[in-house]
Design an enzyme around this catalytic site. Structure first.
Site, PDB file in Angstrom:
ATOM      1  N   HIS A   1      28.078  34.572 -28.473  1.00  0.00           N
ATOM      2  CA  HIS A   1      27.321  34.012 -27.354  1.00  0.00           C
ATOM      3  C   HIS A   1      26.367  32.919 -27.847  1.00  0.00           C
ATOM      4  CE1 HIS A   1      25.127  34.269 -23.447  1.00  0.00           C
ATOM      5  NE2 HIS A   1      24.115  33.890 -24.210  1.00  0.00           N
ATOM      6  N   GLU A   2      25.651  33.213 -28.915  1.00  0.00           N
ATOM      7  CA  GLU A   2      24.708  32.226 -29.452  1.00  0.00           C
ATOM      8  C   GLU A   2      25.442  31.030 -30.058  1.00  0.00           C
ATOM      9  OE1 GLU A   2      21.702  32.510 -28.536  1.00  0.00           O
ATOM     10  OE2 GLU A   2      22.032  34.552 -27.818  1.00  0.00           O
TER      11      GLU A   2
END
Length: 150
Positions: free
Chosen positions: A70-71
């Site tokens: 996600h990051e």
């Protein structure tokens, strides 16, 4: 899963970046013990990914890898000059393409303990509350029915 060192963490993030994005991760990544309710965050001004170490210790490997992916979506879109924020179309499409989660699940240590449960007599909806509710004063928000404690 034990907490990896800074070098092991960087290698893990770079490996996931190559696997899912076909690009190297060249900036910094580290654990931030001050993060409480989030799995991680990307700081665009510093080009740094900060991760919550509690997710390594309390959750499974797939959950932690999902947070990293996600990051990395934020990171790679920012580097490319595309929309990297949660509401942007580019971000949502990249999340879907890489199989990254939109949100992380709450930590077991952060989940609330509900002391009171109330159920609507008419529709059966269950309300969980930390504080006690005056059942004479309050009603069901869905059907206006009376509540009972279960």
């Amino acid at each position: 899963m034990k907490l990896p060192s800074d070098i092991e963490l960087f290698e893990l993030v770079d490996k996931l970046s190559l696997t899912y994005f076909n690009k190297h991760f060249i900036d910094k990544v580290y654990f931030n013990t001050r993060l409480r309710t989030t799995g991680g965050r990307y700081l665009p001004s510093k080009r740094v990914i900060e991760l919550n170490p509690k997710y390594v210790l309390e959750s499974n490997k797939e959950e932690f890898y999902g947070i990293i992916k996600h990051e990395l979506c934020h990171y790679h879109l920012h580097i490319e000059g595309k929309g990297y924020k949660h509401g942007d179309r580019d971000f949502k499409e990249l999340l879907k393409a890489t199989g990254s989660p939109r949100h992380c699940s709450p930590l077991p240590s952060q989940q609330r303990e509900y002391r009171y449960k109330y159920q609507c007599i008419q529709c059966g909806f269950v309300y969980k509350r930390v504080r006690k509710v005056n059942m004479r004063k309050y009603r069901c928000g869905k059907c206006r029915g009376s509540l009972k404690e279960i």
